[in-house]
Design a protein around this motif. Sequence first.
Motif, short mmCIF file in Angstrom:
data_model
loop_
_atom_site.label_atom_id
_atom_site.label_comp_id
_atom_site.label_asym_id
_atom_site.label_seq_id
_atom_site.Cartn_x
_atom_site.Cartn_y
_atom_site.Cartn_z
N ALA A 1 3.12 -4.31 -3.88
CA ALA A 1 2.29 -5.25 -3.11
C ALA A 1 2.59 -5.00 -1.64
O ALA A 1 3.66 -5.37 -1.14
N SER A 2 1.67 -4.34 -0.94
CA SER A 2 2.01 -3.79 0.38
C SER A 2 2.08 -4.86 1.46
O SER A 2 2.32 -4.57 2.61
N VAL A 3 1.89 -6.13 1.08
CA VAL A 3 1.94 -7.19 2.09
C VAL A 3 3.36 -7.38 2.63
O VAL A 3 3.56 -7.83 3.75
N ILE A 4 4.38 -6.99 1.86
CA ILE A 4 5.78 -7.10 2.33
C ILE A 4 6.50 -5.77 2.08
O ILE A 4 6.40 -5.20 0.99
N HIS A 5 7.21 -5.31 3.08
CA HIS A 5 7.99 -4.09 2.90
C HIS A 5 9.15 -4.38 1.94
O HIS A 5 9.87 -5.38 2.11
N PRO A 6 9.35 -3.54 0.91
CA PRO A 6 10.32 -3.86 -0.14
C PRO A 6 11.73 -4.15 0.35
O PRO A 6 12.45 -4.94 -0.26
N LYS A 7 12.17 -3.52 1.44
CA LYS A 7 13.58 -3.72 1.84
C LYS A 7 13.79 -5.01 2.62
O LYS A 7 14.93 -5.40 2.89
N THR A 8 12.72 -5.68 3.00
CA THR A 8 12.84 -6.84 3.90
C THR A 8 13.58 -8.01 3.29
O THR A 8 14.30 -8.74 3.97
N LEU A 9 13.37 -8.22 1.98
CA LEU A 9 13.87 -9.44 1.35
C LEU A 9 15.38 -9.47 1.17
O LEU A 9 15.99 -10.53 1.27
N GLN A 10 15.95 -8.30 0.91
CA GLN A 10 17.38 -8.28 0.53
C GLN A 10 18.30 -8.90 1.58
O GLN A 10 19.09 -9.79 1.24
N PRO A 11 18.17 -8.53 2.87
CA PRO A 11 19.06 -9.20 3.83
C PRO A 11 18.79 -10.70 3.94
O PRO A 11 19.73 -11.48 4.15
N LEU A 12 17.54 -11.10 3.79
CA LEU A 12 17.20 -12.52 3.94
C LEU A 12 17.75 -13.33 2.78
O LEU A 12 18.28 -14.43 2.96
N GLN A 13 17.64 -12.78 1.60
CA GLN A 13 18.10 -13.48 0.40
C GLN A 13 19.60 -13.78 0.50
O GLN A 13 20.04 -14.88 0.17
N GLY A 14 20.35 -12.80 1.02
CA GLY A 14 21.80 -12.95 1.13
C GLY A 14 22.18 -14.21 1.91
O GLY A 14 23.15 -14.88 1.59
N LYS A 15 21.42 -14.51 2.95
CA LYS A 15 21.77 -15.66 3.78
C LYS A 15 20.79 -16.82 3.61
O LYS A 15 20.78 -17.75 4.42
N LYS A 16 19.96 -16.74 2.61
CA LYS A 16 18.97 -17.80 2.32
C LYS A 16 18.10 -18.11 3.55
O LYS A 16 17.85 -19.26 3.90
N ILE A 17 17.67 -17.05 4.20
CA ILE A 17 16.76 -17.21 5.35
C ILE A 17 15.33 -17.12 4.81
O ILE A 17 14.98 -16.15 4.12
N ALA A 18 14.51 -18.11 5.09
CA ALA A 18 13.16 -18.13 4.53
C ALA A 18 12.29 -17.04 5.18
O ALA A 18 12.44 -16.75 6.37
N LEU A 19 11.41 -16.46 4.37
CA LEU A 19 10.41 -15.52 4.90
C LEU A 19 9.04 -16.18 4.77
O LEU A 19 8.62 -16.54 3.67
N LYS A 20 8.37 -16.35 5.91
CA LYS A 20 7.04 -16.96 5.87
C LYS A 20 6.01 -15.89 6.15
O LYS A 20 6.21 -15.05 7.04
N VAL A 21 4.94 -15.91 5.38
CA VAL A 21 3.83 -14.98 5.62
C VAL A 21 2.65 -15.83 6.03
O VAL A 21 2.18 -16.67 5.25
N ARG A 22 2.21 -15.68 7.27
CA ARG A 22 1.16 -16.56 7.78
C ARG A 22 0.02 -15.76 8.40
O ARG A 22 0.18 -14.59 8.75
N SER A 23 -1.11 -16.42 8.56
CA SER A 23 -2.31 -15.75 9.07
C SER A 23 -2.37 -15.82 10.59
O SER A 23 -2.30 -16.90 11.17
N PHE A 24 -2.56 -14.63 11.21
CA PHE A 24 -2.73 -14.69 12.67
C PHE A 24 -4.15 -15.10 13.04
O PHE A 24 -4.45 -15.37 14.20
N VAL A 25 -5.02 -15.14 12.04
CA VAL A 25 -6.41 -15.57 12.30
C VAL A 25 -6.48 -17.10 12.31
O VAL A 25 -7.10 -17.71 13.17
N ASN A 26 -5.79 -17.70 11.32
CA ASN A 26 -5.80 -19.15 11.19
C ASN A 26 -4.35 -19.61 11.32
O ASN A 26 -3.69 -19.93 10.34
N HIS A 27 -3.85 -19.63 12.54
CA HIS A 27 -2.40 -19.72 12.69
C HIS A 27 -1.82 -21.13 12.50
O HIS A 27 -0.62 -21.34 12.54
#
Length: 431
Positions: free
Chosen positions: A266-292
């Motif tokens: 699913a190309s909406v998220i780069h596969p390596k992005t989640l691993q560092p965030l998960q370790g520290k429970k940092i939320a990842l938000k995916v939002r629209s720049f059209v309807n911000h």
Amino acid sequence: MNIYKFGGASVKDAVSVANVCRIIKAQETTDLGIVVSAMGKTTNALEEVIALYRNDDSRYLNKIDDLLDYHLNVVRGLQEFANDQGDECGLRFRESGIINTIKGLLESLKGTLLRNQSKNYSFVYDQTVCYGELLSTKIVAAYLNACGLDVEWMDARGLIRTDHKYRDAGVDWKKSEKAITENCTGKFFLTQGFIGSDENGLTTTLGREGSDYTAGILAYCLDAEAVTIWKDVPGVLNADPREFEDTTLIESMPYSEAIELAFYGASVIHPKTLQPLQGKKIALKVRSFVNHEAQGTVIQNQDGLVPHMPCFIVRKNMIFLRIAARDFSFIGERNISDIFDELNTYKVQVGLLQNSAISFSLCLEDKYEKIDELVKALAARYQVSKIPNVSLYTVRHYNDESVQKLASPNEVILKQFTQETLQLIVKNDTA
Ligand code: ADP
Ligand code: ASP
Ligand code: MG
């Protein structure tokens, strides 16, 4: 501290950059790190520059001039927007010297290529494609500053420290954390996605679409509250809207599910992005720049998808290989280990694999144009048949209806079901 990431589509022209400025101003946050990718399709254009350069075709210089025109055009548009916001804003943008900066960067790219002696394609690639992000961040920073946002432009090569595996560099977490915590002390900073530097200070890249990963690395090292990636879609949908009709927004999901979706393509998220965030429970938000104003998708520590539904992923232009022993004997552990050694040597990504008594089947992505060499190496010891141009469909949380939805007139080469995941390999050329 929050990290925002703006991808190529969100900064593809002057109107888009002005929109980025509006989004940042609307959030009313003063503690922000901003990661920006190359504008529009600039990285693809730079890949064309390298392809021509590699063939000793001097038209690579014209391609660089096209990139100069494109970026200067964005700057001209932004100058108008800055003027519209008042004399002071217009003057600040003009006095940023951005036109000369852009010209200087592209002259420096030409100089780099003219002086280059290296035959290491991946090395030359990284020294070239990095200019996309350098150009975009200089322009965006100049505009944000002209609009009164006071951002500090930072060179990501001084922050993201890597090994020297060019085109797919591995992060040196210790060095990066030190550099990031020491240097990103400004409340408002802006830097390039995708690029870093090796132990000799030479430019490296994190792999195509790697800017999301940069945002994840910065967030991890700065203990950020959240990362927001601003996209041209409302958030993570249950399928790519370019490929499927009637998609639905996933409001929230656990890290593990997002990792699975990214892993399957699913190309909406780069596969390596989640691993560092998960370790520290940092939320990842995916939002629209059209309807911000809309909240988009939140990826966080939780159970299950909300709403729970099948998610569809398609990877096109994959290659199917069937590998069998020459004498039709069993494919045993030794053979499998041997095959995996070759896959590792040629850096070929596997999307699906299946073994039977006498054959081993793989669906592969030829990311670094190495498949022909891989097939040649394997064919020395095995019988190898190859089907190019297949599509790999994956459905997470499939049900009867989703299986129906994938019914295709084309020949299905292989089907694989596990408890949560259905995968199909479909031949394309019979369409
Ligand atoms: P960026 O501008 O950050 O590089 P991308 O183009 O890489 O953004 O990612 C956004 C695109 O991802 C969307 O335009 C969409 O076509 C595609 N995409 C693939 N799968 C999904 C999905 N499950 N949900 C939303 N978008 C998806
Ligand atoms: N500009 C790079 C690319 O197009 C990185 C990114 O956009 O994330 O791959
Ligand atoms: Mg992208």
